[in-house]
Design a protein around this motif. Structure first.
Motif, mmCIF file in Angstrom:
data_model
loop_
_atom_site.group_PDB
_atom_site.id
_atom_site.type_symbol
_atom_site.label_atom_id
_atom_site.label_comp_id
_atom_site.label_asym_id
_atom_site.label_seq_id
_atom_site.Cartn_x
_atom_site.Cartn_y
_atom_site.Cartn_z
ATOM 1 N N VAL A 1 -1.569 4.522 -2.062
ATOM 2 C CA VAL A 1 -0.156 4.141 -2.104
ATOM 3 C C VAL A 1 0.668 5.233 -1.438
ATOM 4 O O VAL A 1 0.460 6.429 -1.686
ATOM 5 C CB VAL A 1 0.341 3.891 -3.538
ATOM 6 C CG1 VAL A 1 1.801 3.448 -3.535
ATOM 7 C CG2 VAL A 1 -0.524 2.839 -4.223
ATOM 8 N N CYS A 2 1.607 4.801 -0.613
ATOM 9 C CA CYS A 2 2.451 5.732 0.144
ATOM 10 C C CYS A 2 3.466 6.433 -0.763
ATOM 11 O O CYS A 2 3.897 5.895 -1.784
ATOM 12 C CB CYS A 2 3.238 4.986 1.214
ATOM 13 S SG CYS A 2 2.252 4.023 2.360
ATOM 14 N N ALA A 3 3.897 7.589 -0.315
ATOM 15 C CA ALA A 3 4.859 8.408 -1.072
ATOM 16 C C ALA A 3 6.182 7.682 -1.293
ATOM 17 O O ALA A 3 6.792 7.798 -2.364
ATOM 18 C CB ALA A 3 5.114 9.716 -0.327
ATOM 19 N N GLU A 4 6.630 6.917 -0.297
ATOM 20 C CA GLU A 4 7.925 6.234 -0.423
ATOM 21 C C GLU A 4 7.896 5.226 -1.562
ATOM 22 O O GLU A 4 8.827 5.119 -2.346
ATOM 23 C CB GLU A 4 8.290 5.491 0.875
ATOM 24 C CG GLU A 4 8.315 6.354 2.110
ATOM 25 C CD GLU A 4 6.996 6.317 2.857
ATOM 26 O OE1 GLU A 4 5.951 6.672 2.269
ATOM 27 O OE2 GLU A 4 7.014 5.941 4.029
ATOM 28 N N ARG A 5 6.800 4.452 -1.627
ATOM 29 C CA ARG A 5 6.722 3.456 -2.699
ATOM 30 C C ARG A 5 6.566 4.133 -4.061
ATOM 31 O O ARG A 5 7.141 3.675 -5.050
ATOM 32 C CB ARG A 5 5.581 2.474 -2.443
ATOM 33 C CG ARG A 5 6.040 1.291 -1.598
ATOM 34 C CD ARG A 5 4.913 0.339 -1.301
ATOM 35 N NE ARG A 5 4.021 0.929 -0.306
ATOM 36 C CZ ARG A 5 2.759 0.566 -0.125
ATOM 37 N NH1 ARG A 5 2.221 -0.354 -0.875
ATOM 38 N NH2 ARG A 5 2.031 1.147 0.813
ATOM 39 N N VAL A 6 5.819 5.227 -4.114
ATOM 40 C CA VAL A 6 5.686 5.943 -5.398
ATOM 41 C C VAL A 6 7.057 6.442 -5.853
ATOM 42 O O VAL A 6 7.420 6.320 -7.028
ATOM 43 C CB VAL A 6 4.663 7.092 -5.278
ATOM 44 C CG1 VAL A 6 4.669 7.947 -6.543
ATOM 45 C CG2 VAL A 6 3.269 6.538 -5.010
ATOM 46 N N PRO B 1 8.131 5.557 7.943
ATOM 47 C CA PRO B 1 7.598 4.668 6.898
ATOM 48 C C PRO B 1 6.791 3.518 7.499
ATOM 49 O O PRO B 1 7.110 3.026 8.581
ATOM 50 C CB PRO B 1 8.856 4.117 6.224
ATOM 51 C CG PRO B 1 9.979 4.977 6.652
ATOM 52 C CD PRO B 1 9.594 5.561 7.981
ATOM 53 N N CYS B 2 5.779 3.066 6.775
ATOM 54 C CA CYS B 2 5.014 1.895 7.203
ATOM 55 C C CYS B 2 5.806 0.622 6.875
ATOM 56 O O CYS B 2 6.800 0.652 6.150
ATOM 57 C CB CYS B 2 3.645 1.882 6.533
ATOM 58 S SG CYS B 2 3.664 1.360 4.816
ATOM 59 N N GLY B 3 5.359 -0.487 7.401
ATOM 60 C CA GLY B 3 6.050 -1.754 7.187
ATOM 61 C C GLY B 3 6.111 -2.164 5.729
ATOM 62 O O GLY B 3 7.112 -2.714 5.272
ATOM 63 N N ALA B 4 5.037 -1.904 4.985
ATOM 64 C CA ALA B 4 5.031 -2.276 3.565
ATOM 65 C C ALA B 4 6.131 -1.517 2.822
ATOM 66 O O ALA B 4 6.857 -2.092 2.000
ATOM 67 C CB ALA B 4 3.657 -1.989 2.953
ATOM 68 N N CYS B 5 6.261 -0.238 3.105
ATOM 69 C CA CYS B 5 7.294 0.558 2.427
ATOM 70 C C CYS B 5 8.689 0.100 2.835
ATOM 71 O O CYS B 5 9.599 0.057 1.999
ATOM 72 C CB CYS B 5 7.111 2.039 2.724
ATOM 73 S SG CYS B 5 5.709 2.745 1.840
ATOM 74 N N LEU B 6 8.867 -0.266 4.105
ATOM 75 C CA LEU B 6 10.179 -0.749 4.533
ATOM 76 C C LEU B 6 10.553 -2.023 3.778
ATOM 77 O O LEU B 6 11.703 -2.211 3.382
ATOM 78 C CB LEU B 6 10.176 -0.984 6.050
ATOM 79 C CG LEU B 6 10.149 0.288 6.898
ATOM 80 C CD1 LEU B 6 9.833 -0.044 8.349
ATOM 81 C CD2 LEU B 6 11.462 1.056 6.798
HETATM 82 ZN ZN ZN Z 1 4.143 3.149 3.434
#
Ligand code: ZN
Length: 129
Positions: free
Chosen positions: A52-57, A85-90
Motif C-alpha cells: 500500500v502506498c504512503a498516500e493512501r496510508v 502519486p499512482c493512479g489508485a492514490c489519485l
Molecule cells: Zn499510490
C-alpha cells in the motif's frame, strides 16, 4: 512557500517506511482543511501486490481519526527524482476532496493542483448533477 514543519515531517517519515523488497521509501502527509496533519508511509508485503502506498496510508490514517476532508497531500521519497502519486492514490484523493499535491524532493518543493494531475477521476454517477 509551504510550512517548514510539513517538509521536516514528511522527510522524517521516510525512516518508518517499510520497503524491504523495493528499497523505495515513500512518506506522505494528509492535511485537513483546518490544518491537522496525518502521516503515512508505504508498507510493502512479500506478496508485492498487497503493498500500500504512503498516500493512501496517510489518508486512511486521517479517516480512521474521524476526518472526512483532506485538502493537501505532501509526498517525498528516497528516489533521485521527484515521486508522483499512482493512479489508485489519485482516485482515493478524489474521494476526500484533495485540492493540492506537494512533492518535496531535496530542497525542491513542487506544487500541483489536484485537477492538473487527475483531471477526469471516476465519479459515482449518483453524485453527478
Ligand atoms: Zn499510490
Amino acid at each position: 512557500m509551504i510550512p517548514r514543519e510539513w517538509v521536516e515531517l514528511v522527510k522524517d517519515g521516510l525512516k518508518n517506511s517499510y520497503a524491504p523488497y523495493s528499497g523505495v521509501k515513500v512518506s506522505a502527509l494528509a492535511i485537513t482543511p483546518d490544518g491537522k496533519v496525518y502521516r503515512g508511509v508505504n508498507v510493502e508485503n512479500a506478496s508485492l501486490g498487497l503493498t500500500v502506498c504512503a498516500e493512501r496510508v496517510a489518508i486512511f490514517n486521517a479517516v480512521s481519526n474521524g476526518e472526512k476532508r483532506i485538502k493537501t497531500i505532501v509526498l517525498t521519497s528516497n528516489l533521485d527524482k521527484p515521486i508522483y502519486p499512482c493512479g489508485a492514490c489519485l482516485q482515493v484523493m478524489n474521494e476526500f476532496g484533495v485540492e493540492e499535491v506537494i512533492i518535496v524532493h531535496g530542497d525542491r518543493v513542487i506544487r500541483h493542483s489536484f485537477n492538473e494531475l487527475f483531471p477526469r477521476p471516476f465519479s459515482d454517477w449518483r453524485k453527478q448533477g
